[in-house]
Motif scaffolding. Structure first.
Motif: not given
Length: 101
Positions: A30-36, A40-42, A48-51, A57-58
């Protein structure tokens, strides 16, 4: 011997212990509501994928030539094709059905 309550957070110096110094997670984290951040790009299927990666991709998968429509292919993949037969469509979505169709 380590006596109870003698190992404090200050003594552990947690800020200077890299995550890579620990073993693999054995449960969800759990990240406790914080961001990673600064991920790096997958490069592999299980990364994990970045936004940014997902957005690009979309955008690429949604690319469609002027006046084409998406049609499911035999393998279940949306594929851009030109409308054919007795109907045409313009880039505003206006469908025209031929006379006597």
């Amino acid at each position: 011997e380590i006596i109870d309550a003698n190992v404090t957070n200050a003594k552990l110096d947690k800020a200077n212990i890299p995550l890579s110094g620990f073993g693999a997670a054995t449960a969800n984290i759990a990240m406790g509501g914080f961001q990673l951040n600064n991920v790096a790009e997958p490069t592999a299927a299980q990364d994990a994928a970045t936004r940014n990666y997902v957005d690009n991709s979309i955008a690429t998968s949604n690319a469609l030539a002027n006046t084409n429509i998406f049609v499911g292919s035999a393998t279940g993949v949306a594929t851009g094709v030109a409308l054919s037969g007795d109907a045409t469509i313009n880039n505003a979505g206006v469908l025209t059905i031929g006379t006597d169709a």
